[in-house]
Scaffold this motif. Structure first.
Motif, PDB file in Angstrom:
ATOM      1  N   ALA A  19       0.822  -1.208   0.000  1.00 51.91           N
ATOM      2  CA  ALA A  19       0.000   0.000   0.000  1.00 51.91           C
ATOM      3  C   ALA A  19       0.860   1.265   0.000  1.00 51.91           C
ATOM      4  CB  ALA A  19      -0.940  -0.001   1.210  1.00 51.91           C
ATOM      5  N   LEU A  20       2.041   1.194   0.622  1.00 54.93           N
ATOM      6  CA  LEU A  20       2.934   2.345   0.638  1.00 54.93           C
ATOM      7  C   LEU A  20       3.363   2.757  -0.768  1.00 54.93           C
ATOM      8  CD1 LEU A  20       5.507   1.884   3.566  1.00 54.93           C
ATOM      9  CD2 LEU A  20       3.610   3.500   3.439  1.00 54.93           C
ATOM     10  N   THR A  21       3.367   1.818  -1.701  1.00 52.80           N
ATOM     11  CA  THR A  21       3.818   2.123  -3.066  1.00 52.80           C
ATOM     12  C   THR A  21       2.729   2.756  -3.919  1.00 52.80           C
ATOM     13  OG1 THR A  21       3.218  -0.061  -3.967  1.00 52.80           O
ATOM     14  CG2 THR A  21       5.415   0.158  -2.948  1.00 52.80           C
ATOM     15  N   PHE A  50      12.221  -5.055 -19.804  1.00 51.15           N
ATOM     16  CA  PHE A  50      11.474  -5.422 -18.596  1.00 51.15           C
ATOM     17  C   PHE A  50      12.158  -4.857 -17.354  1.00 51.15           C
ATOM     18  CE2 PHE A  50      10.967  -8.287 -14.968  1.00 51.15           C
ATOM     19  CZ  PHE A  50       9.586  -8.262 -14.809  1.00 51.15           C
ATOM     20  N   THR A  51      13.496  -4.953 -17.325  1.00 52.32           N
ATOM     21  CA  THR A  51      14.252  -4.426 -16.180  1.00 52.32           C
ATOM     22  C   THR A  51      14.034  -2.929 -16.029  1.00 52.32           C
ATOM     23  OG1 THR A  51      15.936  -6.133 -16.456  1.00 52.32           O
ATOM     24  CG2 THR A  51      16.549  -4.187 -15.174  1.00 52.32           C
ATOM     25  N   ALA A  52      14.043  -2.209 -17.160  1.00 49.97           N
ATOM     26  CA  ALA A  52      13.835  -0.763 -17.116  1.00 49.97           C
ATOM     27  C   ALA A  52      12.462  -0.419 -16.550  1.00 49.97           C
ATOM     28  CB  ALA A  52      13.998  -0.171 -18.519  1.00 49.97           C
ATOM     29  N   ILE A  53      11.431  -1.095 -17.029  1.00 49.63           N
ATOM     30  CA  ILE A  53      10.074  -0.819 -16.546  1.00 49.63           C
ATOM     31  C   ILE A  53       9.936  -1.194 -15.071  1.00 49.63           C
ATOM     32  CG2 ILE A  53       7.634  -1.397 -16.827  1.00 49.63           C
ATOM     33  CD1 ILE A  53       8.835   0.401 -19.016  1.00 49.63           C
ATOM     34  N   LEU A  54      10.557  -2.320 -14.685  1.00 55.03           N
ATOM     35  CA  LEU A  54      10.528  -2.717 -13.280  1.00 55.03           C
ATOM     36  C   LEU A  54      11.185  -1.657 -12.401  1.00 55.03           C
ATOM     37  CD1 LEU A  54       9.967  -4.835 -11.072  1.00 55.03           C
ATOM     38  CD2 LEU A  54      12.206  -5.841 -11.610  1.00 55.03           C
ATOM     39  N   CYS A  55      12.331  -1.145 -12.840  1.00 56.38           N
ATOM     40  CA  CYS A  55      13.025  -0.123 -12.055  1.00 56.38           C
ATOM     41  C   CYS A  55      12.191   1.152 -11.941  1.00 56.38           C
ATOM     42  CB  CYS A  55      14.381   0.184 -12.684  1.00 56.38           C
ATOM     43  SG  CYS A  55      15.606  -1.131 -12.496  1.00 56.38           S
ATOM     44  N   ILE A  56      11.529   1.525 -13.019  1.00 56.42           N
ATOM     45  CA  ILE A  56      10.663   2.710 -12.978  1.00 56.42           C
ATOM     46  C   ILE A  56       9.512   2.488 -11.994  1.00 56.42           C
ATOM     47  CG2 ILE A  56       9.078   4.146 -14.325  1.00 56.42           C
ATOM     48  CD1 ILE A  56      10.930   3.548 -16.769  1.00 56.42           C
ATOM     49  N   ALA A  57       8.930   1.286 -12.023  1.00 55.03           N
ATOM     50  CA  ALA A  57       7.842   0.962 -11.097  1.00 55.03           C
ATOM     51  C   ALA A  57       8.322   1.006  -9.647  1.00 55.03           C
ATOM     52  CB  ALA A  57       7.269  -0.416 -11.420  1.00 55.03           C
ATOM     53  N   VAL A  58       9.479   0.419  -9.395  1.00 53.75           N
ATOM     54  CA  VAL A  58      10.026   0.411  -8.033  1.00 53.75           C
ATOM     55  C   VAL A  58      10.368   1.834  -7.592  1.00 53.75           C
ATOM     56  CG1 VAL A  58      11.942  -0.390  -6.593  1.00 53.75           C
ATOM     57  CG2 VAL A  58      10.858  -1.965  -8.206  1.00 53.75           C
ATOM     58  N   GLY A  59      10.915   2.632  -8.521  1.00 54.76           N
ATOM     59  CA  GLY A  59      11.213   4.027  -8.196  1.00 54.76           C
ATOM     60  C   GLY A  59       9.960   4.817  -7.859  1.00 54.76           C
ATOM     61  N   ALA A  60       8.875   4.561  -8.601  1.00 55.87           N
ATOM     62  CA  ALA A  60       7.601   5.215  -8.297  1.00 55.87           C
ATOM     63  C   ALA A  60       7.095   4.794  -6.921  1.00 55.87           C
ATOM     64  CB  ALA A  60       6.570   4.875  -9.368  1.00 55.87           C
ATOM     65  N   PHE A 125      16.418  11.643 -10.223  1.00 58.64           N
ATOM     66  CA  PHE A 125      15.922  13.014 -10.087  1.00 58.64           C
ATOM     67  C   PHE A 125      14.409  13.032  -9.891  1.00 58.64           C
ATOM     68  CE2 PHE A 125      14.415  17.092 -11.816  1.00 58.64           C
ATOM     69  CZ  PHE A 125      15.103  17.952 -10.978  1.00 58.64           C
ATOM     70  N   SER A 126      13.692  12.124 -10.571  1.00 54.99           N
ATOM     71  CA  SER A 126      12.232  12.092 -10.422  1.00 54.99           C
ATOM     72  C   SER A 126      11.835  11.700  -9.000  1.00 54.99           C
ATOM     73  CB  SER A 126      11.618  11.122 -11.436  1.00 54.99           C
ATOM     74  OG  SER A 126      11.919   9.782 -11.127  1.00 54.99           O
ATOM     75  N   ILE A 127      12.573  10.754  -8.409  1.00 51.96           N
ATOM     76  CA  ILE A 127      12.303  10.367  -7.015  1.00 51.96           C
ATOM     77  C   ILE A 127      12.568  11.552  -6.091  1.00 51.96           C
ATOM     78  CG2 ILE A 127      13.005   8.857  -5.116  1.00 51.96           C
ATOM     79  CD1 ILE A 127      13.726   6.744  -7.271  1.00 51.96           C
ATOM     80  N   PHE A 128      13.712  12.206  -6.288  1.00 51.12           N
ATOM     81  CA  PHE A 128      14.057  13.381  -5.478  1.00 51.12           C
ATOM     82  C   PHE A 128      13.008  14.481  -5.626  1.00 51.12           C
ATOM     83  CE2 PHE A 128      15.917  17.656  -5.538  1.00 51.12           C
ATOM     84  CZ  PHE A 128      16.390  17.750  -4.237  1.00 51.12           C
ATOM     85  N   PHE A 129      12.578  14.702  -6.862  1.00 49.44           N
ATOM     86  CA  PHE A 129      11.619  15.783  -7.117  1.00 49.44           C
ATOM     87  C   PHE A 129      10.306  15.532  -6.393  1.00 49.44           C
ATOM     88  CE2 PHE A 129       8.797  18.605  -9.324  1.00 49.44           C
ATOM     89  CZ  PHE A 129       9.595  19.665  -9.727  1.00 49.44           C
ATOM     90  N   TYR A 130       9.807  14.290  -6.451  1.00 49.73           N
ATOM     91  CA  TYR A 130       8.524  13.992  -5.811  1.00 49.73           C
ATOM     92  C   TYR A 130       8.650  13.992  -4.285  1.00 49.73           C
ATOM     93  CZ  TYR A 130       4.028  11.767  -4.899  1.00 49.73           C
ATOM     94  OH  TYR A 130       2.756  11.504  -4.453  1.00 49.73           O
ATOM     95  N   ALA A 131       9.720  13.363  -3.783  1.00 53.68           N
ATOM     96  CA  ALA A 131       9.845  13.200  -2.336  1.00 53.68           C
ATOM     97  C   ALA A 131      10.269  14.479  -1.631  1.00 53.68           C
ATOM     98  CB  ALA A 131      10.844  12.074  -2.018  1.00 53.68           C
ATOM     99  N   VAL A 132      11.128  15.259  -2.269  1.00 50.39           N
ATOM    100  CA  VAL A 132      11.681  16.446  -1.602  1.00 50.39           C
ATOM    101  C   VAL A 132      11.044  17.733  -2.121  1.00 50.39           C
ATOM    102  CG1 VAL A 132      13.785  17.764  -1.125  1.00 50.39           C
ATOM    103  CG2 VAL A 132      13.861  15.258  -1.165  1.00 50.39           C
ATOM    104  N   VAL A 133      11.142  17.960  -3.438  1.00 53.87           N
ATOM    105  CA  VAL A 133      10.653  19.237  -3.979  1.00 53.87           C
ATOM    106  C   VAL A 133       9.138  19.357  -3.808  1.00 53.87           C
ATOM    107  CG1 VAL A 133      10.455  20.673  -6.042  1.00 53.87           C
ATOM    108  CG2 VAL A 133      12.555  19.388  -5.614  1.00 53.87           C
TER     109      VAL A 133
END
Length: 301
Positions: A19-21, A50-60, A125-133
């Protein structure tokens, strides 16, 4: 910031970490990233894709977890978020923070090593932008939080594109622009009919600080700018009729719904008020627009 609850009465299980994701939000992120990957010229090995999409999903998911870690106090005051793991008392904030940091490091590291470091850098940068900015800086300080913060959700198709090509050209920038300009009418239509929640939590969303009329005006204004960005790939010859004609029709529906929100003199009490109709359509609209773009580009290739 003080903790929402000091007595954790229920142990967190895998469903709370899931649920946190924010899996429903993640689905849109994954889809737009996949469309960016499919629209890119060239090819990528299916396993790397597949690895790229998985990483994007995990980053989100990492961004969402860090968002909930920081906003536990706000979530506790809003009906639609009060049952999330932290405000409901099923998880402590430290666990959520560590989970978010761990997912962030994993997603960026694997993306860089397995795919390329440009896509990994944009993901970081997208993770930083959402979490911090957005979460820490903008959300509690300005009614323009959604306008600027919308960039966080606009990066996935750019990352998908960069995973294939190792660069960023005009078309992924236009994909970014579409999501970025779509975000204000999408979220402000939601904010109009959950205004009491935001007011109770002290979040300066546009309907709370500027009122309903100003919010409706801005929804209509941003919808027109979004429409221009939506049709730009076709106008510039980057896509064909498979994208162009349906995109024009879908965008006209979006504008018609935005117009109904703009001209609504008072908040209706019916279940299908204009704001709800626009919010629901906006989600389907973005899915369809990116699906059309990906199909068009694959056919043209």
């Amino acid at each position: 910031m003080t903790s929402v609850t000091t007595d954790i009465s229920l142990p967190a299980d895998w469903r709370d970490f899931w649920a946190l994701t924010k899996p429903r939000v993640m689905s849109l992120v994954v889809f737009t990233a996949l469309c960016g990957l499919l629209a890119a010229p060239g090819s990528i090995h299916p396993i790397l894709g597949f690895t790229a999409i998985l990483c994007i999903a995990v980053g989100a998911g990492a961004s969402a977890a860090l968002n909930q870690w920081y906003e536990a106090d706000i979530d506790a005051k809003m009906k639609r978020t009060a049952n999330r793991p932290l405000p409901a008392g099923r998880m402590d904030r430290e666990s959520a923070f560590q989970f978010g940091i761990g997912l962030s490091a994993f997603s960026v590291g694997v993306m860089g090593v397995a795919v390329n470091w440009l896509s990994a850098g944009i993901l970081a940068f997208s993770i930083f932008f959402y979490a911090v900015v957005y979460t820490i800086w903008l959300k509690r300080s300005t009614p323009q939080n959604i306008v600027i913060g919308g960039a966080a959700g606009a990066f996935p198709p750019v990352i998908g594109w960069a995973a294939v090509t190792g660069d960023v050209t005009l078309l992924p920038v236009l994909m970014f622009a579409l999501i970025f300009l779509w975000t204000p009418p999408h979220f402000w239509s939601l904010a109009l009919y959950v205004k009491p929640d935001y007011a109770a939590a002290g979040v300066p969303m546009m309907p709370v600080t500027a009122g309903q009329k100003s919010t409706r005006n801005q929804i209509f204004f941003y919808s027109w700018i979004m429409a221009a960005s939506a049709l730009a790939p076709w106008a510039l010859g980057m896509t064909g009729l498979i994208y162009g004609i349906p995109a024009m029709l879908l965008t006209l529906v979006f504008l018609a719904l935005a117009f109904s929100v703009w001209r609504n003199p008072a908040m209706e009490t019916s279940a299908m008020k204009p704001e709800k109709r626009l919010f629901g359509w906006s989600i389907l609209y973005l899915f369809l627009m990116f699906a059309l773009l990906a199909v068009d580009r694959m056919v043209l290739a």
